[in-house]
Scaffold this motif. Structure first.
Motif, PDB file in Angstrom:
ATOM      1  N   PRO A  44      16.006  -3.292   3.081  1.00  0.00           N
ATOM      2  CA  PRO A  44      16.818  -4.305   3.204  1.00  0.00           C
ATOM      3  C   PRO A  44      16.108  -5.459   2.349  1.00  0.00           C
ATOM      4  O   PRO A  44      17.623  -5.605   1.553  1.00  0.00           O
ATOM      5  N   LEU A  45      15.756  -5.929   2.606  1.00  0.00           N
ATOM      6  CA  LEU A  45      15.760  -7.347   2.124  1.00  0.00           C
ATOM      7  C   LEU A  45      15.427  -6.987   0.882  1.00  0.00           C
ATOM      8  O   LEU A  45      15.788  -8.194   0.083  1.00  0.00           O
ATOM      9  N   ALA A  46      13.795  -6.744   0.104  1.00  0.00           N
ATOM     10  CA  ALA A  46      13.997  -6.412  -0.796  1.00  0.00           C
ATOM     11  C   ALA A  46      14.687  -5.752  -1.750  1.00  0.00           C
ATOM     12  O   ALA A  46      15.007  -6.695  -2.781  1.00  0.00           O
ATOM     13  N   GLU A  47      15.300  -5.622  -1.185  1.00  0.00           N
ATOM     14  CA  GLU A  47      17.273  -5.209  -2.372  1.00  0.00           C
ATOM     15  C   GLU A  47      18.339  -5.978  -1.737  1.00  0.00           C
ATOM     16  O   GLU A  47      18.597  -6.069  -3.222  1.00  0.00           O
ATOM     17  N   GLU A  48      18.077  -7.004  -1.173  1.00  0.00           N
ATOM     18  CA  GLU A  48      18.959  -7.917  -1.182  1.00  0.00           C
ATOM     19  C   GLU A  48      18.095  -8.894  -2.583  1.00  0.00           C
ATOM     20  O   GLU A  48      19.317  -9.483  -3.077  1.00  0.00           O
TER      21      GLU A  48
ATOM     22  N   GLY B 110       0.721  -7.652  10.237  1.00  0.00           N
ATOM     23  CA  GLY B 110       0.198  -7.142  10.090  1.00  0.00           C
ATOM     24  C   GLY B 110       0.280  -5.399   9.333  1.00  0.00           C
ATOM     25  O   GLY B 110       1.531  -6.246   8.206  1.00  0.00           O
ATOM     26  N   MET B 111       0.393  -4.871   9.969  1.00  0.00           N
ATOM     27  CA  MET B 111       1.445  -4.069   9.032  1.00  0.00           C
ATOM     28  C   MET B 111       3.140  -4.021   9.494  1.00  0.00           C
ATOM     29  O   MET B 111       3.419  -4.293  10.634  1.00  0.00           O
ATOM     30  N   VAL B 112       4.023  -4.472   8.151  1.00  0.00           N
ATOM     31  CA  VAL B 112       5.394  -4.715   8.238  1.00  0.00           C
ATOM     32  C   VAL B 112       6.493  -3.222   7.339  1.00  0.00           C
ATOM     33  O   VAL B 112       6.522  -2.434   7.316  1.00  0.00           O
ATOM     34  N   PRO B 113       6.585  -3.004   9.523  1.00  0.00           N
ATOM     35  CA  PRO B 113       7.678  -1.615   8.863  1.00  0.00           C
ATOM     36  C   PRO B 113       8.614  -1.616   8.003  1.00  0.00           C
ATOM     37  O   PRO B 113       9.285  -2.441   7.551  1.00  0.00           O
ATOM     38  N   PRO B 114       8.697  -0.554   7.293  1.00  0.00           N
ATOM     39  CA  PRO B 114       9.423  -0.391   6.664  1.00  0.00           C
ATOM     40  C   PRO B 114      11.098  -0.820   6.050  1.00  0.00           C
ATOM     41  O   PRO B 114      11.960  -1.814   5.546  1.00  0.00           O
ATOM     42  N   LEU B 115      11.640  -0.515   7.536  1.00  0.00           N
ATOM     43  CA  LEU B 115      12.998  -1.314   7.825  1.00  0.00           C
ATOM     44  C   LEU B 115      12.793  -1.905   7.563  1.00  0.00           C
ATOM     45  O   LEU B 115      14.284  -3.341   8.358  1.00  0.00           O
ATOM     46  N   ASP B 116      11.811  -2.858   7.901  1.00  0.00           N
ATOM     47  CA  ASP B 116      12.040  -5.146   8.385  1.00  0.00           C
ATOM     48  C   ASP B 116      12.360  -5.264   6.911  1.00  0.00           C
ATOM     49  O   ASP B 116      12.485  -6.641   6.366  1.00  0.00           O
ATOM     50  N   PHE B 117      11.531  -4.793   5.678  1.00  0.00           N
ATOM     51  CA  PHE B 117      11.541  -5.165   4.757  1.00  0.00           C
ATOM     52  C   PHE B 117      12.306  -4.263   2.799  1.00  0.00           C
ATOM     53  O   PHE B 117      12.521  -5.494   2.342  1.00  0.00           O
TER      54      PHE B 117
ATOM     55  N   GLU C  68       4.965  13.382   0.197  1.00  0.00           N
ATOM     56  CA  GLU C  68       6.001  11.884  -0.403  1.00  0.00           C
ATOM     57  C   GLU C  68       5.447  10.945  -0.287  1.00  0.00           C
ATOM     58  O   GLU C  68       4.567  10.610   0.272  1.00  0.00           O
ATOM     59  N   ALA C  69       5.839   9.985  -1.029  1.00  0.00           N
ATOM     60  CA  ALA C  69       4.808   8.478  -1.348  1.00  0.00           C
ATOM     61  C   ALA C  69       6.113   7.769  -0.146  1.00  0.00           C
ATOM     62  O   ALA C  69       6.924   7.230  -0.857  1.00  0.00           O
ATOM     63  N   LEU C  70       5.386   6.737   0.557  1.00  0.00           N
ATOM     64  CA  LEU C  70       6.220   5.762   1.226  1.00  0.00           C
ATOM     65  C   LEU C  70       5.403   4.452   1.384  1.00  0.00           C
ATOM     66  O   LEU C  70       3.767   4.612   1.077  1.00  0.00           O
ATOM     67  N   VAL C  71       6.031   3.681   1.056  1.00  0.00           N
ATOM     68  CA  VAL C  71       5.073   2.044   0.652  1.00  0.00           C
ATOM     69  C   VAL C  71       5.728   1.457   2.002  1.00  0.00           C
ATOM     70  O   VAL C  71       5.605   1.706   3.364  1.00  0.00           O
ATOM     71  N   ARG C  72       4.083   0.707   2.415  1.00  0.00           N
ATOM     72  CA  ARG C  72       3.312   0.210   2.846  1.00  0.00           C
ATOM     73  C   ARG C  72       3.230  -1.247   2.733  1.00  0.00           C
ATOM     74  O   ARG C  72       3.258  -1.645   1.550  1.00  0.00           O
ATOM     75  N   TRP C  73       3.920  -2.502   3.256  1.00  0.00           N
ATOM     76  CA  TRP C  73       3.590  -3.534   3.847  1.00  0.00           C
ATOM     77  C   TRP C  73       2.302  -4.240   4.898  1.00  0.00           C
ATOM     78  O   TRP C  73       2.763  -4.765   6.110  1.00  0.00           O
ATOM     79  N   GLN C  74       1.262  -4.481   4.338  1.00  0.00           N
ATOM     80  CA  GLN C  74       0.298  -5.149   5.245  1.00  0.00           C
ATOM     81  C   GLN C  74       0.718  -7.233   4.834  1.00  0.00           C
ATOM     82  O   GLN C  74      -0.957  -7.472   3.707  1.00  0.00           O
ATOM     83  N   HIS C  75       1.122  -7.437   5.698  1.00  0.00           N
ATOM     84  CA  HIS C  75       1.145  -8.672   5.537  1.00  0.00           C
ATOM     85  C   HIS C  75       0.258  -9.428   6.548  1.00  0.00           C
ATOM     86  O   HIS C  75      -0.523  -9.106   7.209  1.00  0.00           O
ATOM     87  N   PRO C  76      -0.768 -10.509   5.619  1.00  0.00           N
ATOM     88  CA  PRO C  76      -2.020 -10.655   6.324  1.00  0.00           C
ATOM     89  C   PRO C  76      -2.340 -11.300   7.566  1.00  0.00           C
ATOM     90  O   PRO C  76      -2.849 -11.923   8.312  1.00  0.00           O
TER      91      PRO C  76
ATOM     92  N   GLN D 140       0.747  -1.585  -0.634  1.00  0.00           N
ATOM     93  CA  GLN D 140      -0.021   0.153   0.179  1.00  0.00           C
ATOM     94  C   GLN D 140       1.294   1.344   0.271  1.00  0.00           C
ATOM     95  O   GLN D 140       1.899   1.224   0.269  1.00  0.00           O
ATOM     96  N   LEU D 141       0.173   2.418  -0.690  1.00  0.00           N
ATOM     97  CA  LEU D 141       0.711   3.224  -0.423  1.00  0.00           C
ATOM     98  C   LEU D 141       0.701   3.982   0.068  1.00  0.00           C
ATOM     99  O   LEU D 141      -1.057   4.932   0.680  1.00  0.00           O
ATOM    100  N   ARG D 142       1.458   5.234   1.189  1.00  0.00           N
ATOM    101  CA  ARG D 142       1.167   6.184   1.982  1.00  0.00           C
ATOM    102  C   ARG D 142       1.967   7.494   1.360  1.00  0.00           C
ATOM    103  O   ARG D 142       2.359   7.278   1.311  1.00  0.00           O
ATOM    104  N   PHE D 143       1.276   8.707   2.162  1.00  0.00           N
ATOM    105  CA  PHE D 143       1.790   9.829   1.472  1.00  0.00           C
ATOM    106  C   PHE D 143       1.644  11.004   2.613  1.00  0.00           C
ATOM    107  O   PHE D 143       0.439  11.471   3.485  1.00  0.00           O
ATOM    108  N   GLN D 144       2.322  11.379   2.812  1.00  0.00           N
ATOM    109  CA  GLN D 144       3.044  12.787   3.868  1.00  0.00           C
ATOM    110  C   GLN D 144       2.938  13.923   3.228  1.00  0.00           C
ATOM    111  O   GLN D 144       3.795  14.505   1.613  1.00  0.00           O
ATOM    112  N   PRO D 145       2.014  14.635   3.963  1.00  0.00           N
ATOM    113  CA  PRO D 145       2.572  16.008   2.953  1.00  0.00           C
ATOM    114  C   PRO D 145       3.948  16.789   3.520  1.00  0.00           C
ATOM    115  O   PRO D 145       4.500  16.854   4.035  1.00  0.00           O
ATOM    116  N   ILE D 146       4.099  17.977   2.249  1.00  0.00           N
ATOM    117  CA  ILE D 146       5.378  18.304   2.000  1.00  0.00           C
ATOM    118  C   ILE D 146       5.088  20.309   2.410  1.00  0.00           C
ATOM    119  O   ILE D 146       3.995  20.138   1.235  1.00  0.00           O
ATOM    120  N   VAL D 147       5.384  20.553   2.929  1.00  0.00           N
ATOM    121  CA  VAL D 147       4.919  21.322   3.116  1.00  0.00           C
ATOM    122  C   VAL D 147       5.538  23.822   3.348  1.00  0.00           C
ATOM    123  O   VAL D 147       6.716  23.408   3.643  1.00  0.00           O
TER     124      VAL D 147
END
Length: 787
Positions: free
Chosen positions: A584-588, A575-582, A564-572, A546-553
């Motif tokens: 680096p693994l996605a890049e690897e 639950g919501m997996v923090p970006p720092l947890d996935f 700013e578009a920020l990706v989030r992972w909704q694990h079944p 999923q995408l989350r959007f944070q305003p730039i003011v």
């Protein structure tokens, strides 16, 4: 984990020739047991020819023990399968005490056996696969050398491959007779059987590997009725890249372009390799993993299945249709899998011969080979000595950067210098080996304690930190080391190697340029890592992001100017997996490529929709983060252009964010890639500016428009004078270079006031809004009328 891979250049070479089948083995029978001569390619080819020439499994087993006895000057030889003697020479099978071979005579352990009143020195080689057992030879006069054990193992591997071929053909024959359901008709099954049998003959006859693989690709395309089929293999010096080495229906020009391409960029084929599973797509254009270039080439349907070498993925076989969509039914999947298995057999056979040619020492560095290293480790663990034994598994850090930036010849020279430094750190009785690529190993046969092994590891890490001289250029490459300690007579070689690999994985995960000692907790951590990787691969296919959007003011007016578009992972389940947890693994694993493409396209689409709703109001910009793996893609500019065109977003409303660390190891082609994107009208930003790599040289060299001040500066801007001074200095630098500045992580009014007074143009943070869902951002941008 350490793996052995086939180089694209290696598999193109002709491996061996085909001697005429014969009933005897004169080369080995007429010569003394000189191991170096026996290891010659022609002699192993003769061995395979003698075994493969037999009409059935029993005859092949009998021929194998006879050849092994003559080749190694043994008095007896016996082959056991499932604890039964299936063939024996020198003694009747009933006179061989098989019960003693089930426990005391483990592979690699020097031992003896009494048969009647005669004492035999034994050498044992394991036989895997469906014919699990042992190939055992015995000699009255003395023990076998390490080199003779290596040769015996080579013969066992050849026998294993030959028996596997017999089993595969028998299995296909039974399936042809008993299960016509697998192919549309018995005639098609017969054609498959005939083609596979023909492939088996070409392997046994040692035709050039490239010719065998071309035949497999052509037969697969014909039987499946597809437009294209081919085989890609991983590069041994860079397993993250692969090359197309054999194909049917693909023009030569396209084949020449598909060399050393990143695995993660090839969609279905890349996923089959990374996930070690068959991947089939019926409607390619609609697939989220589709590669735009292949969509433009009108690829309709594609299927890929991994190709293995000794159980390890080394490439993939694929088939595809351009003329019409294709539903890949179970029959089609089984046909492609059957051809992939035979490609695996051909590649494994070629590698087996190649390894036996270099059985003792690595051709590049002169260090011990993997085969000799494992043999010595097994003999050390299974010998009469007592005390501690340690193995060090060593991997170079940043070696890929050296290869990519300076070339493979420079990389080879660096490996030679690394080997020299490794020798200087060891005692005469220690063994250093090159396992393959940039991976090395050390055997410490008398380390005494784990602390003694740690001292050697620390010495090696320190030695590698000194610069290497490559043609007058100072080059730095560090290493990570996994340390595993065992006791003679207690641990086996395989377990010690696995422990060393796990410890090496832990050392790299903790930041590299260090060593780690195996601990059982490391195995648990690695298992969790594998589970997370499997979940991540499924998440890509199931669209769990999923995408989350944070305003730039704008700090002066408090107006929202961008997102700013920020990706989030909704694990079944998690639950919501923090970006720092996935992330680096996605890049690897390369999964960041399909994830990043989806983020870019979805962010552009959503921003274009909101801008259309805003009408005459100032349009919003949308910022998307780019990873190092994505930046390495040659087609990145085309991907950005396609995302803009498909969404209708104006190019100057898109901001691509790069971290400073991406700019450190930049290459000329990366700079050109960014300039091409910049020429589209897209703006570029440096994220986390000031976190350790800041340099005016980067700002001059890269076509940057925006610098984003890291949150660590903003946190202290109102309380710590030094932090405020640094932050204001960055703002002034941006103004001098006509760059926009964005302050990240604004959380209170004091920080906002300090930054606004310092003429910082833009800001974002929880003070304004946390990252919001698309629906929540819709309400923030377009609040419903009051009442």
């Amino acid at each position: 984990m350490t793996t052995v891979r086939i180089d694209a250049l290696t598999v193109r070479d002709q491996i061996g020739t085909n001697p005429e089948p014969h009933a005897r083995f004169p080369q080995l029978r007429s010569r003394p047991a000189d191991c170096n001569q026996v290891l010659a390619t022609q002699q192993l080819t003769d061995f395979l020819a003698v075994v493969a020439d037999r009409p059935d499994e029993a005859a092949a087993q009998r021929a194998a023990v006879e050849c092994a006895q003559r080749a190694l000057g043994a008095d007896i030889a016996v082959l056991t399968v499932d604890s039964c003697a299936t063939a024996a020479v020198g003694l009747p099978a009933e006179e061989i005490p098989l019960f003693s071979l089930t426990a005391d005579h483990l592979p690699g352990r020097r031992s003896t056996m009494w048969a009647g009143d005669v004492r035999y020195h034994l050498a044992v080689a394991p036989l895997g696969g469906s014919s699990a057992g042992m190939l055992v030879i015995g000699r009255r006069s003395g023990a076998f050398t390490d080199e003779e054990v290596c040769l015996l193992r080579g013969m066992a591997r050849v026998l294993e491959l030959s028996l596997q071929a017999v089993h595969l053909v028998e299995a296909e024959r039974r399936q042809s007779e008993e299960n016509a359901r697998l192919i549309d008709s018995l005639q098609r099954r017969q054609r498959l059987f005939d083609e596979l049998s023909s492939v088996q003959r070409t392997i046994a006859q040692r035709e050039p590997l490239s010719r065998i693989l071309d035949r497999i690709a052509g037969a697969a395309a014909e039987l499946l009725g597809v437009d294209i089929a081919g085989l890609t293999v991983l590069e041994s010096d860079d397993p993250g890249r692969m090359s197309l080495i054999s194909a049917a229906g693909i023009p030569d020009e396209l084949m020449s372009r598909m060399q050393r391409i990143p695995v993660a960029t090839l969609g279905v084929v890349g996923l089959a390799i990374m996930g070690d599973e068959l991947v089939a797509v019926d409607d390619y254009a609609a697939s989220p993993m589709a590669v735009p270039e292949l969509v433009r080439s009108r690829l309709q349907s594609v299927m890929a299945v991994p190709v293995h070498e000794n159980g390890v993925v080394v490439g993939a076989m694929f088939a595809g249709s351009h003329t019409e969509p294709r539903e890949w039914d179970e029959t089609s999947r089984e046909v492609l899998s059957a051809f992939a298995e035979h490609a695996s057999l051909a590649v494994t056979d070629a590698r087996a011969l190649h390894e036996m040619n270099a059985a003792f020492h690595d051709a590049l560095t002169g260090l011990a080979s993997r085969s000799l290293f494992v043999t010595r480790l097994e003999n050390t663990l299974g010998g009469d000595r007592t005390g501690g034994i340690a193995t060090l598994l060593i991997g170079l850090d940043r070696f890929k950067v050296i290869n990519d930036s300076l070339g493979h010849q420079a990389g080879d020279r660096l490996l030679v210098m690394v080997a020299d430094r490794l020798r200087d750190c060891l005692r005469p009785d220690d063994t250093a080996a090159r396992l393959g690529g940039d991976e090395f190993a050390v055997l410490l046969p008398d380390s005494g304690t784990a602390d003694a092994a740690v001292l050697v590891a620390r010495r090696i890490v320190t030695a590698m930190r000194d610069p290497f001289d490559l043609d007058g250029r100072e080059t730095f490459v560090t290493c990570s080391i996994g340390v595993a300690f065992g006791e003679a007579g207690t641990h086996d070689a395989q377990e010690l190697m696995v422990r060393g690999d796990l410890a090496l994985f832990d050392a790299k995960k903790k930041g590299k340029d260090q060593y780690a000692v195996f601990d059982p907790a490391i195995r648990e951590s690695f298992q969790r890592h594998l589970e997370m990787e499997a979940d991540l691969r499924r998440a890509v296919l199931r669209h769990e992001f999923q995408l989350r959007f944070q305003p730039i003011v704008r700090l002066a007016t408090r107006e929202i100017s961008g997102l700013e578009a920020l990706v989030r992972w909704q694990h079944p389940l998690r639950g919501m997996v923090p970006p720092l947890d996935f992330i680096p693994l996605a890049e690897e694993t390369g999964m960041i490529v399909p994830i990043g493409e989806w983020v870019l396209r979805e962010a552009c689409r959503q921003a274009a929709r909101w801008n259309a709703q805003r009408g005459t109001d100032a349009p919003l910009t949308v910022s998307v983060n780019l990873s190092a793996v994505q930046l390495d893609r040659a087609d990145l500019p085309e991907l950005v252009e396609s995302a803009l065109a498909d969404s209708g977003l104006a190019p100057h409303h898109l901001v691509i964010e790069l971290t400073e660390s991406l700019l450190v190891d930049h290459r000329a082609e990366i700079v050109e890639r960014l300039k091409t994107i910049k020429a589209l009208g897209v703006r570029l930003a440096i994220d986390d500016f000031g976190t350790g790599y800041s340099s005016l040289a980067y700002l001059r060299r890269f076509p940057v428009d925006i610098i984003k001040i890291d949150k660590s500066f903003v946190d202290d801007v109102g309380d710590v004078p030094a932090a405020a001074a640094l932050t204001h200095g960055i703002i002034q630098l941006g103004q001098a270079l006509q760059l926009s500045t964005v302050a990240e992580g604004i959380e209170d009014a004091g920080q906002l006031s300090e930054l606004a007074d310092g003429n910082c143009e833009l800001g974002q943070g929880y003070y304004f809004a946390e990252p919001l869902t698309s629906d929540a951002m819709q309400e923030l941008l377009f609040p419903p009328p009051a009442g």
